[in-house]
Design an enzyme around this catalytic site. Structure first.
Site, short mmCIF file in Angstrom:
data_model
loop_
_atom_site.label_atom_id
_atom_site.label_comp_id
_atom_site.label_asym_id
_atom_site.label_seq_id
_atom_site.Cartn_x
_atom_site.Cartn_y
_atom_site.Cartn_z
N HIS A 198 0.88 -1.01 0.06
CA HIS A 198 -0.14 0.42 0.20
C HIS A 198 0.55 0.50 0.23
O HIS A 198 0.95 1.51 0.93
CB HIS A 198 -1.11 0.25 1.33
CG HIS A 198 -1.82 1.24 1.16
ND1 HIS A 198 -3.33 0.74 1.44
CD2 HIS A 198 -2.21 2.70 1.47
CE1 HIS A 198 -4.00 1.98 1.63
NE2 HIS A 198 -3.18 2.97 1.50
N HIS A 234 1.72 5.26 -1.54
CA HIS A 234 1.46 7.00 -2.51
C HIS A 234 2.67 6.76 -3.20
O HIS A 234 3.45 7.52 -2.41
CB HIS A 234 0.57 7.39 -1.35
CG HIS A 234 -0.91 7.07 -0.66
ND1 HIS A 234 -1.70 7.38 -1.74
CD2 HIS A 234 -0.41 6.28 0.44
CE1 HIS A 234 -2.91 6.23 -0.65
NE2 HIS A 234 -2.35 6.29 0.23
N LYS A 242 -9.56 -0.20 -6.11
CA LYS A 242 -9.21 0.31 -4.57
C LYS A 242 -10.56 1.49 -4.31
O LYS A 242 -10.74 2.42 -5.40
CB LYS A 242 -7.88 1.91 -4.16
CG LYS A 242 -7.81 2.06 -3.33
CD LYS A 242 -7.38 1.55 -1.39
CE LYS A 242 -7.48 2.84 -0.26
NZ LYS A 242 -6.13 2.98 -0.24
N HIS A 288 -4.77 -0.55 5.56
CA HIS A 288 -4.62 -0.12 6.49
C HIS A 288 -5.24 0.07 8.37
O HIS A 288 -5.23 0.80 8.77
CB HIS A 288 -3.95 1.66 6.32
CG HIS A 288 -4.90 2.21 5.70
ND1 HIS A 288 -6.15 2.46 6.02
CD2 HIS A 288 -4.67 2.86 4.61
CE1 HIS A 288 -6.76 2.70 5.04
NE2 HIS A 288 -6.24 3.25 4.44
O1 DOR Z 1 -3.43 9.57 5.86
C1 DOR Z 1 -3.76 9.39 4.83
N1 DOR Z 1 -2.67 10.11 3.73
N2 DOR Z 1 -4.51 8.45 4.56
C2 DOR Z 1 -4.75 7.87 3.38
O2 DOR Z 1 -5.77 7.22 3.43
C3 DOR Z 1 -4.53 8.82 2.32
C4 DOR Z 1 -3.31 9.35 2.44
C5 DOR Z 1 -3.50 10.46 1.39
O3 DOR Z 1 -2.68 10.01 -0.16
O4 DOR Z 1 -2.02 11.30 1.54
ZN ZN Z 2 -3.45 5.09 1.43
#
Ligand code: DOR
Ligand code: ZN
Length: 332
Positions: free
Chosen positions: A13, A15, A95, A166
């Site tokens: 997971h 980003h 997702k 998460h």
């Molecule tokens: O804290 C988070 N940041 N939770 C998420 O689900 C997305 C993520 C983000 O993309 O910044």
């Molecule tokens: Zn996330």
């Protein structure tokens, strides 16, 4: 000199963003991991084949020269069968974000029951559903309130592989054992911090994320599942970089940037609990078995040697900035 070897660490997971941020952060993950599930919450979201191909190309460019498999995802919407069939060879899952629950989720789902047709399609086509499981309720109860939705999904679509992303509560760990088609990722920060670390003393915006860190008993249940190598639990960092001025601000963005410290901190955590033999399950083997993936061959050498986490990586403040970690990645 004490060293350990780790085969094909996987971050299930992650980003990576796009543009300059992607180019900056992607190599930090590609250095320490053999693969990662790339989350699609860009603006606009990755929800067409064309955007998927463009994003795949951008991630490939940003990670060039590394042994690293990006496992891509589509942002959930009401896809038809032709769209899903066309995308299937290029994705590991779809997702789902409930509308508005976190960063860039404005295009998320407002009525989950109304999306039943798409869940049925994913089930029939064998495409996993990855879920950000939070309701719109009181912030500490959002995950607990969403567990009924997971329960409904798991029962209504028994052949749909569902990943509770998460997870942050003991109740979510319990739910895992009630449905064969439910799996979970756990972040590094939720294994370490509680709400007290974020807001119990001086506010630490760099620990603010969604879902928010919970109680010590929740953290301990997550930690027990990870340290035991629970077969349905995988590591997923949820590493989510935001520039420092978006974190140290009124209206702080949610996200903890842990990618560059994740592997050494996991080694440290498992070593402290005498559970290093369970780390390969949590960090690679469970994910390979659950998703049926074969990541590139990549062995990481980690040495018992102290280093200090930089205060910033570019514009981003990392998890544990300035702290000393007793393990260092020395290869590749
Ligand atoms: O804290 C988070 N940041 N939770 C998420 O689900 C997305 C993520 C983000 O993309 O910044
Ligand atoms: Zn996330």
């Amino acid at each position: 000199m004490h060293e350990i070897l780790l085969d094909a660490p996987l971050d299930m997971h992650l980003h990576l963003r796009d543009g300059a941020m992607l180019e900056f952060v992607a190599p930090l993950s590609a250095r320490d991991f053999a693969g990662a599930v790339i989350m699609p919450n860009l603006v606009p979201p990755v929800d067409t084949l064309e955007r998927l191909h463009r994003y795949r190309a951008a991630v490939a460019t940003a990670t060039a020269g590394h042994r690293f498999a990006p496992y891509h995802t589509l942002f959930f919407r009401a896809y038809n069968e032709a769209e899903l069939l066309a995308a299937r060879p290029f994705i590991i899952g779809v997702k789902l974000y409930p509308e508005g629950v976190t960063t860039n989720s404005a295009a998320g789902v407002s009525d989950i029951a109304a999306a039943a047709e798409t869940f049925g399609l994913l089930e029939r086509l064998g495409i996993p559903l990855l879920v950000h499981g939070e309701s719109h309720g009181f912030v500490l109860d959002r995950e607990a309130e969403f567990l009924a939705v997971y329960d409904w999904l798991a029962r209504s679509f028994p052949h749909l592989m569902i990943v509770m992303e998460h997870i942050t509560t003991a109740a979510a760990v319990d739910l895992l054992d009630r449905h064969t088609n439910l799996f979970a990722t756990i972040t590094l920060h939720h294994l370490i911090i509680t709400l007290d670390d974020l807001a119990g003393g001086l506010l630490n915006p760099h620990l603010f994320c969604k879902p928010i860190a919970k109680r010590p008993a929740d953290r301990d249940a997550l930690l027990a599942a990870a340290l035991n190598g629970h077969p349905k639990v995988m590591f997923g960092s949820d590493s989510a970089p935001h520039p420092r001025d978006k974190k140290e601000a009124a209206g702080c963005a949610a996200g903890v940037f842990s990618a560059p410290v994740a592997v050494p901190l996991l080694v440290d955590l498992f070593a402290q609990h005498n559970a290093l033999d369970r780390l390969p399950a949590f960090l690679s083997q469970n994910a390979q078995r659950i998703y049926g993936i074969q990541p590139p061959i990549k062995q990481l050498r980690i040495r018992a040697e102290s280093w200090q986490v930089p205060l910033q990586y570019g514009e981003v403040v990392p998890f544990m900035a300035g702290r000393t970690i007793d393990w260092r990645v020395v290869t590749p």
